[in-house]
Enzyme design. Structure first.
Site, PDB file in Angstrom:
ATOM      1  CG  ASP A  59     -20.402  -4.267 -33.535  1.00  0.00           C
ATOM      2  OD1 ASP A  59     -21.329  -3.619 -34.086  1.00  0.00           O
ATOM      3  OD2 ASP A  59     -19.666  -3.536 -32.812  1.00  0.00           O
ATOM      4  CG  HIS A 102     -13.792  -3.275 -28.891  1.00  0.00           C
ATOM      5  ND1 HIS A 102     -14.231  -1.987 -28.643  1.00  0.00           N
ATOM      6  CD2 HIS A 102     -14.523  -3.582 -30.095  1.00  0.00           C
ATOM      7  CE1 HIS A 102     -15.025  -1.575 -29.476  1.00  0.00           C
ATOM      8  NE2 HIS A 102     -15.319  -2.351 -30.343  1.00  0.00           N
ATOM      9  CD  GLN A 159     -17.685  -5.937 -30.383  1.00  0.00           C
ATOM     10  OE1 GLN A 159     -18.648  -5.439 -29.673  1.00  0.00           O
ATOM     11  NE2 GLN A 159     -17.531  -4.965 -31.773  1.00  0.00           N
ATOM     12  NE  ARG A 205     -16.587   6.682 -35.439  1.00  0.00           N
ATOM     13  CZ  ARG A 205     -17.007   5.690 -34.747  1.00  0.00           C
ATOM     14  NH1 ARG A 205     -16.477   4.650 -34.828  1.00  0.00           N
ATOM     15  NH2 ARG A 205     -18.264   5.614 -33.994  1.00  0.00           N
ATOM     16  CG  ASP A 207     -15.489   2.065 -32.120  1.00  0.00           C
ATOM     17  OD1 ASP A 207     -16.823   2.368 -32.707  1.00  0.00           O
ATOM     18  OD2 ASP A 207     -15.390   1.336 -31.276  1.00  0.00           O
ATOM     19  CG  LEU A 212      -8.596   4.347 -25.322  1.00  0.00           C
ATOM     20  CD1 LEU A 212      -7.060   4.904 -25.571  1.00  0.00           C
ATOM     21  CD2 LEU A 212      -8.939   3.277 -26.147  1.00  0.00           C
ATOM     22  CD  GLU A 245     -18.738   6.074 -30.859  1.00  0.00           C
ATOM     23  OE1 GLU A 245     -19.980   5.704 -31.178  1.00  0.00           O
ATOM     24  OE2 GLU A 245     -17.924   5.221 -30.838  1.00  0.00           O
TER      25      GLU A 245
HETATM   26  C1  NOJ Z   1     -19.540   2.601 -31.963  1.00  0.00           C
HETATM   27  C2  NOJ Z   1     -19.733   2.165 -33.425  1.00  0.00           C
HETATM   28  O1  NOJ Z   1     -20.311   3.311 -34.178  1.00  0.00           O
HETATM   29  C3  NOJ Z   1     -20.678   1.082 -33.200  1.00  0.00           C
HETATM   30  O2  NOJ Z   1     -21.326   0.658 -34.611  1.00  0.00           O
HETATM   31  C4  NOJ Z   1     -20.142   0.004 -32.670  1.00  0.00           C
HETATM   32  O3  NOJ Z   1     -21.120  -1.191 -32.494  1.00  0.00           O
HETATM   33  C5  NOJ Z   1     -19.656   0.001 -31.175  1.00  0.00           C
HETATM   34  N1  NOJ Z   1     -18.859   1.386 -31.196  1.00  0.00           N
HETATM   35  C6  NOJ Z   1     -18.464  -0.896 -30.829  1.00  0.00           C
HETATM   36  O4  NOJ Z   1     -17.291  -0.941 -31.585  1.00  0.00           O
END
Ligand code: NOJ
Length: 512
Positions: A59, A102, A159, A205, A207, A212, A245
């Site tokens: 990913d 993860h 993940q 930043r 993710d 959680l 995010e």
């Molecule tokens: C959000 C990230 O911006 C994205 O690119 C990613 O695939 C997922 N979270 C999983 O970590």
């Protein structure tokens, strides 16, 4: 609150695709260091760097195998340390991407956790008590480990979810989020943060920050964990910044203690209505489309309550797009984008520009690379000049991480620098104004002056500035009891004799 955030403007760098300094076809850390002056020249004094850690890249690096090691293809930890130092010399800050929810299924913690024999990491991930016990409502993997149980996933199948526990417990294998194993996960993540902060990074930043604790309906337990992390930052690294995010500033900023939260283009939400809204028949209904069939109230009805609830605690972050969304060139021409970005960059909060958006890079239909799928088309190499591979890399074309834009009209930094009215130079002018005037920075001084359902323009005030935006191709003429001289304009507008007149597709910043 880190003092530098009020005047921060971020630039998001996807390391694979920014600049390849050693000719192997993929971007690297030294390439980023070489281009810091360019980033600064746009008016961006901060960077969010997508994951650059060791990973099997199922990913694109959001599947971390080693949190404390830069992936060999990007360079070394020393390179990153130097990048931080070079950024600081220029008065810039760098946030790394923290992926706390993860790991990769190849992470050493997970390998240990998969063993039948109990060990230190048996409770680091979320396992059911038997391989025959597949939990409802969660993605999971079964029958791939020596250990008898299924493990929960957080995103893709590669993940596994780290264990921060559950808030509402519905099965015996679920641990409460205050359980020692869950607290140990949180502490392990704080240890990762300290590792990079000590090396010179300026924050993270985060993710999927809301992911959680499981069965955490109002996210209160997840927020409690982040408040604990914030306390650590306040005590040990008071100038470190965190952006989540989450896309729910009321929770992320006000409850969880993030300094900033993104508003993302989730279906039906305010940001979506600005750029991606369509009618039942598929027609364009976004506020920023020149067709002029949008509704600014859809944005404000979502944004204003979020802004009011969070403005005393942190900043909302608006994005030009990111590595997960289609680029704005999909559906918008250059003038539409100039107007849209001028708006995004003059709103309160801390804005983020995705690399390449400042020159109008395209979205491409490409075969998936590293788990990008439809996101791959927004991740192509940065376009520097009209040399080999548009200046991204000296490698042979076949070796590039992703193909470069092969059209003759591919925009480049070199070409846009020469044109005073280019998108790049437009952004530079807006950002120069923002940096020169504290009223145009992150400060929460936003007041709506004119906004009507299904009408254009939209006008707002920020301290001594009145900002007016008319993305529609139709001229507008409204009564407006304001005065001011234009200090920046796209198209033509006038604010005189109690009326605001705006040509179709125009934007203006008036100063009292
Ligand atoms: C959000 C990230 O911006 C994205 O690119 C990613 O695939 C997922 N979270 C999983 O970590």
């Amino acid at each position: 609150m880190p003092s530098w955030l009020n005047d921060a403007v971020f630039y998001e760098i996807y390391p694979q695709s920014f600049y390849d300094s050693n000719g192997d076809g993929i971007g690297d850390i030294n390439g980023i260091t070489e281009k810091l002056d360019y980033v600064k020249s746009i008016g961006c004094n901060a960077i969010w760097l997508n994951p650059c850690y060791d990973s099997p890249f199922m990913d694109a690096g959001y599947d971390v195998r080693d949190y404390k090691k830069v992936a060999a293809r990007y360079g070394t930890n020393e390179d990153l340390k130097r990048c931080f130092a070079e950024a600081h010399k220029r008065g810039m800050h760098i946030l790394l991407d923290l992926v706390p929810g993860h790991t990769s299924d190849q992470h050493a913690w997970f390998r240990e956790s998969q063993k039948a024999q109990k060990n230190e990491y048996s409770g680091r991930y979320i396992w059911t008590d038997s391989v025959w016990n597949r939990p409802d409502g969660f993605g999971c993997m079964c029958g791939v480990s020596e250990r008898d149980g299924c493990y929960l996933l957080n995103f893709f199948s590669s993940q596994p979810a780290l264990n921060y526990g559950f808030n509402r417990i519905t099965a015996p294998w679920q641990k409460h989020y205050t359980d020692l194993d869950c607290v140990a996960t949180r502490e392990a993540m704080k240890d990762v943060m300290r590792f990079w902060l000590d090396m010179g990074c300026d924050g993270f930043r985060v993710d999927m920050a809301d992911s959680l604790v499981k069965n955490d309906d109002d996210r209160s337990a997840t927020a409690e964990i982040w408040r604990n992390v914030r306390k650590m930052l306040d005590q040990e690294y008071p100038e470190a910044a965190m952006v989540s995010e989450w896309s729910d500033p009321r929770r992320a900023i006000t409850k969880a203690g993030f300094h900033m939260d993104f508003l993302l283009n989730h279906l039906g939400k305010g940001y979506y209505s600005l750029f991606r809204e369509t009618g039942p028949d598929g027609s364009q209904r976004s506020f920023f489309s020149k067709q002029g069939r949008g509704n600014i109230m859809k944005f404000l009805d979502d944004y204003l309550p979020q802004y009011e609830a969070s403005k005393d605690y942190g900043y909302i972050s608006l994005i030009t797009c990111n590595h997960d969304t289609p680029r704005m060139t999909l559906g918008y021409d250059e003038l539409e984008r100039k107007i849209a970005y001028s708006f995004l960059l003059t709103m309160p909060g801390v804005p983020f520009i995705y690399y390449g958006d400042e020159i109008g890079m395209q979205y491409f239909n490409l075969t998936s690379v590293e788990g990008g799928y439809n996101r791959t088309g927004s991740r192509t190499p940065m376009q520097w000049n009209h040399g080999k591979n548009l200046g991204f890399s000296t490698a042979e074309k076949e070796k590039l991480y992703l193909p470069v834009d092969e059209r003759d009209v591919a925009p480049t930094v070199e070409q846009q620098e020469k044109d005073d009215s280019s998108l790049l130079n437009t952004i530079r002018k807006v950002l120069a104004l923002r940096h020169a005037n504290s009223d145009l920075q992150a400060v929460p001084n936003f007041e709506v002056v004119y906004a009507e359902k299904d009408q254009y323009p939209f006008v707002f005030r920020r301290g001594s500035f009145v900002i007016a935006v008319n993305p529609s191709c139709r001229e507008t003429n409204i009564p407006l009891d304001e005065t001011g001289e234009p200090v920046f304009q796209i198209g033509k507008s006038s604010l005189e004799n109690g009326r605001l007149l705006m040509r179709g597709q125009s934007f203006a910043i008036f100063k009292k």
